[in-house]
Design a protein around this motif. Structure first.
Motif, PDB file in Angstrom:
ATOM      1  N   ALA A   1       0.545  -0.974  -0.031  1.00 13.58           N
ATOM      2  CA  ALA A   1      -0.141  -0.427  -0.318  1.00 13.58           C
ATOM      3  C   ALA A   1       0.847   1.224  -0.415  1.00 13.58           C
ATOM      4  N   GLY A   2       2.536   1.157   0.441  1.00 16.63           N
ATOM      5  CA  GLY A   2       3.006   2.860   0.232  1.00 16.63           C
ATOM      6  C   GLY A   2       3.613   2.429   1.586  1.00 16.63           C
ATOM      7  N   ALA A   3       3.818   1.993   2.598  1.00 15.16           N
ATOM      8  CA  ALA A   3       4.721   2.605   3.881  1.00 15.16           C
ATOM      9  C   ALA A   3       6.008   1.649   3.718  1.00 15.16           C
ATOM     10  N   LYS A   4       7.113   2.588   4.082  1.00 16.35           N
ATOM     11  CA  LYS A   4       8.577   2.085   3.593  1.00 16.35           C
ATOM     12  C   LYS A   4       8.898   1.804   4.639  1.00 16.35           C
ATOM     13  N   ILE A   5       8.195   2.448   5.584  1.00 16.65           N
ATOM     14  CA  ILE A   5       9.524   1.637   6.590  1.00 16.65           C
ATOM     15  C   ILE A   5       8.434   1.327   7.711  1.00 16.65           C
ATOM     16  N   ILE A   6       8.987  -0.402   8.145  1.00 17.50           N
ATOM     17  CA  ILE A   6       7.937  -1.447   9.184  1.00 17.50           C
ATOM     18  C   ILE A   6       8.946  -1.673  10.456  1.00 17.50           C
ATOM     19  N   ASN A   7       8.000  -1.217  11.624  1.00 15.32           N
ATOM     20  CA  ASN A   7       8.786  -1.495  12.905  1.00 15.32           C
ATOM     21  C   ASN A   7       7.835  -2.780  13.572  1.00 15.32           C
ATOM     22  N   ILE A   8       8.623  -3.613  14.002  1.00 15.51           N
ATOM     23  CA  ILE A   8       9.164  -4.076  14.814  1.00 15.51           C
ATOM     24  C   ILE A   8       8.420  -4.241  16.865  1.00 15.51           C
ATOM     25  N   PRO A   9       7.461  -3.501  17.104  1.00 14.24           N
ATOM     26  CA  PRO A   9       8.061  -3.122  18.306  1.00 14.24           C
ATOM     27  C   PRO A   9       7.879  -4.387  19.604  1.00 14.24           C
ATOM     28  N   ASP A  10       8.437  -4.214  20.377  1.00 16.26           N
ATOM     29  CA  ASP A  10       8.502  -5.494  21.834  1.00 16.26           C
ATOM     30  C   ASP A  10       7.663  -4.753  22.787  1.00 16.26           C
ATOM     31  N   THR A  11       6.106  -4.575  22.287  1.00 13.31           N
ATOM     32  CA  THR A  11       5.795  -3.185  22.854  1.00 13.31           C
ATOM     33  C   THR A  11       5.376  -3.753  24.614  1.00 13.31           C
ATOM     34  N   VAL A  12       5.419  -4.601  25.310  1.00 13.55           N
ATOM     35  CA  VAL A  12       5.787  -5.449  25.981  1.00 13.55           C
ATOM     36  C   VAL A  12       6.711  -5.910  27.487  1.00 13.55           C
ATOM     37  N   GLY A  13       7.708  -5.363  26.274  1.00 13.82           N
ATOM     38  CA  GLY A  13       9.184  -5.936  26.777  1.00 13.82           C
ATOM     39  C   GLY A  13       9.321  -7.854  26.909  1.00 13.82           C
ATOM     40  N   TYR A  14       8.818  -8.075  25.995  1.00 11.73           N
ATOM     41  CA  TYR A  14       8.444  -9.703  26.158  1.00 11.73           C
ATOM     42  C   TYR A  14       9.753 -10.651  25.034  1.00 11.73           C
ATOM     43  N   ALA A  15      10.010 -10.096  24.658  1.00  9.91           N
ATOM     44  CA  ALA A  15      10.957 -10.492  24.048  1.00  9.91           C
ATOM     45  C   ALA A  15      11.678 -11.363  24.646  1.00  9.91           C
ATOM     46  N   VAL A  16      13.438 -12.520  24.078  1.00  7.90           N
ATOM     47  CA  VAL A  16      14.387 -11.859  24.527  1.00  7.90           C
ATOM     48  C   VAL A  16      15.371 -11.988  23.092  1.00  7.90           C
ATOM     49  N   PRO A  17      16.430 -11.972  23.640  1.00 12.55           N
ATOM     50  CA  PRO A  17      17.805 -12.047  22.250  1.00 12.55           C
ATOM     51  C   PRO A  17      17.270 -12.193  21.059  1.00 12.55           C
ATOM     52  N   LYS A  18      18.144 -13.799  21.606  1.00 17.50           N
ATOM     53  CA  LYS A  18      18.178 -14.829  20.279  1.00 17.50           C
ATOM     54  C   LYS A  18      16.776 -15.321  19.706  1.00 17.50           C
ATOM     55  N   GLU A  19      15.884 -15.390  20.028  1.00 15.13           N
ATOM     56  CA  GLU A  19      14.335 -15.204  19.948  1.00 15.13           C
ATOM     57  C   GLU A  19      14.183 -14.174  18.993  1.00 15.13           C
ATOM     58  N   PHE A  20      14.406 -12.857  19.252  1.00 14.32           N
ATOM     59  CA  PHE A  20      13.708 -11.394  18.932  1.00 14.32           C
ATOM     60  C   PHE A  20      14.851 -11.372  17.777  1.00 14.32           C
ATOM     61  N   GLY A  21      15.980 -11.775  17.722  1.00 24.37           N
ATOM     62  CA  GLY A  21      17.158 -11.734  16.597  1.00 24.37           C
ATOM     63  C   GLY A  21      16.209 -12.578  15.523  1.00 24.37           C
ATOM     64  N   ARG A  22      15.509 -13.452  15.717  1.00 26.25           N
ATOM     65  CA  ARG A  22      14.808 -14.561  14.750  1.00 26.25           C
ATOM     66  C   ARG A  22      13.759 -14.055  13.844  1.00 26.25           C
ATOM     67  N   LEU A  23      13.331 -13.598  14.779  1.00 24.34           N
ATOM     68  CA  LEU A  23      12.182 -12.542  14.215  1.00 24.34           C
ATOM     69  C   LEU A  23      12.500 -11.273  13.412  1.00 24.34           C
ATOM     70  N   VAL A  24      13.356 -10.582  13.885  1.00 21.09           N
ATOM     71  CA  VAL A  24      14.179  -9.567  12.683  1.00 21.09           C
ATOM     72  C   VAL A  24      14.213 -10.503  11.336  1.00 21.09           C
ATOM     73  N   GLU A  25      15.103 -11.843  11.302  1.00 23.82           N
ATOM     74  CA  GLU A  25      15.338 -12.612  10.760  1.00 23.82           C
ATOM     75  C   GLU A  25      14.225 -13.113   9.153  1.00 23.82           C
ATOM     76  N   TYR A  26      13.397 -12.976   9.946  1.00 21.20           N
ATOM     77  CA  TYR A  26      11.903 -13.887   9.612  1.00 21.20           C
ATOM     78  C   TYR A  26      11.140 -12.792   8.552  1.00 21.20           C
ATOM     79  N   VAL A  27      11.533 -11.897   9.194  1.00 19.89           N
ATOM     80  CA  VAL A  27      10.959 -10.173   8.516  1.00 19.89           C
ATOM     81  C   VAL A  27      11.522  -9.823   7.038  1.00 19.89           C
ATOM     82  N   LYS A  28      12.882  -9.791   7.438  1.00 23.31           N
ATOM     83  CA  LYS A  28      14.178  -9.664   6.550  1.00 23.31           C
ATOM     84  C   LYS A  28      13.545 -11.243   5.500  1.00 23.31           C
TER      85      LYS A  28
END
Ligand SMILES: [Zn+2]
Length: 397
Positions: A162-189
């Motif tokens: 639709a035209g958004a050029k920046i997408i943000n992945i918030p860990d809004t509630v501070g629930y993520a742990v580092p390796k898992e969050f890194g994997r999520l970023v990779e999955y999105v990428k």
């Protein structure tokens, strides 16, 4: 090929302002925004225009008066918010709308009381409606770290189309742990459309004390933008601290292999300004800018540092702008020199505190040929610790 650049999105004036008890007026926001611009952040989220008239005015003022930096305004995925954000930012030098909607089932069910499909439609319709009104459109999937990964990708791909050029992945509630969050970023990428033209951003909260490390894990996994606040201020336990993320990237350049636009020499004074404006006193052992961050007390450490600073110091105080002015102080130094020294060291004491500190300095100078910065720091710390203003939380060193 040069090192990848990490975009620094500062939300001190928006998420940081959500710190309990903190309220920045227009003038304060402008003052801090100016400082953030000289610090070298790429984007300043100045506020949430639809939230209040005061915030509307502040975002407008910052957007119209600040050069060389993108100014963002937060907006829910509703027309009235987008209109209000547009009014606030239409004359900004460079504008970005930051659209957000929750995507986790728990937020959809209990907060928004809508289905996944309805949330998706609101997101896409909002991006389409915002198109052409702003220089940049950023979309955040609130509570992304607790969102079903496939649904998250679906939402991201439709807003990108639709035209958004920046997408943000918030860990809004501070629930993520580092390796898992890194994997999520990779999955999105790996799964989003138009990866080469889309900026992937992360926004981490510190509820479990992992905001900085989750942000760094995301950078390592390929995130292009980090959302941070000065001193980590923000909702509940706060956000990822700008100074910690940046100094980690700097100090471990060998590991992260990324660059950024931050002038680290502005870090200390920026942290001082923000903590003063917010009325927040930093814990003495706060990484990078805490009162004790560069102090050595154990004899064996002092000995090592005197011989070679690198034995116990991985960063230099000068790197973050703590001045070492090489003015040597001794028993012949007068009150003016002492006051200048305090100023150079970044201390802002009351008259009474200066009087007490000066007396203590003279006592120390009587027994010691040269009173070094470390001695003065110690004197000032004692004075501050014992003074009334410290208890009221007005000062930090
Ligand atoms: Zn947040």
């Amino acid at each position: 090929m040069g090192d990848r650049k990490v975009i620094v999105f500062d939300t001190t004036l928006r998420d940081g302002e959500q710190t309990p008890g903190v309220n920045f007026d227009k003038e304060t926001k402008y003052k801090i925004a100016n400082k953030l611009a000289s610090l070298g952040v790429d984007v300043i989220e100045a506020g949430f225009p639809a939230a209040s008239n005061g915030d509307f005015e502040a975002v407008k003022y910052v957007g119209e008066n600040l050069d060389g930096v993108t100014v963002a305004g937060l907006s829910r995925c509703v027309k009235s918010d987008i209109d209000r954000t547009y009014e606030a930012l239409k004359n900004a030098k460079k504008s970005r709308i930051h659209l957000f909607i929750a995507t986790s089932d728990i937020h959809l069910k209990y907060k928004l009381k809508i289905s996944r499909d309805e949330a998706l439609k609101m997101a896409v319709d909002s991006v389409k409606y915002a198109l052409g009104k702003f220089d940049e459109i950023q979309f955040s999937a609130e509570d992304a770290s607790r969102t079903d990964w496939d649904f998250l990708i679906k939402v991201f791909n439709e807003v990108i189309d639709a035209g958004a050029k920046i997408i943000n992945i918030p860990d809004t509630v501070g629930y993520a742990v580092p390796k898992e969050f890194g994997r999520l970023v990779e999955y999105v990428k790996d799964n989003i459309h138009d990866r080469e033209n889309v900026t992937i951003s992360v926004h981490c909260h510190n509820d479990l004390g992992m905001a900085v490390v989750n942000s760094l894990s995301a950078v390592e996994s390929g995130a292009d933008q980090v959302e941070v606040t000065v001193c980590g201020i923000g909702e509940r336990a706060g956000n990822a601290a700008l100074e910690e993320v940046i100094m980690a990237i700097n100090t471990r350049k060998d590991y992260f292999n990324v660059i950024h636009g931050i002038n680290t020499k502005e870090i200390y004074s920026t942290c001082k300004l923000v903590s003063e404006m917010a009325g927040i006193e930093l814990q003495p052992n706060k990484a990078i800018v805490g009162f004790n961050a560069f102090r050595h007390t154990a004899g064996i450490h002092q000995h090592g540092v005197i011989n070679n600073k690198a034995t116990y110091e991985i960063m230099k105080p000068e790197d973050i702008g703590i001045t070492t002015d090489h003015i040597s102080m001794g028993k012949l130094s007068g009150r003016n020199a002492f006051e200048l020294k305090l100023k150079n060291m970044g201390f802002n004491l009351s008259r009474d505190e200066i009087n007490i500190a000066f007396k203590r300095f003279k006592d120390v100078a009587d027994n010691k040929k040269v009173v070094d910065d470390e001695d003065i720091r110690e004197i000032v710390e004692d004075v501050i610790l014992n003074s009334k203003s410290f208890k009221e939380g007005e000062l930090w060193g």
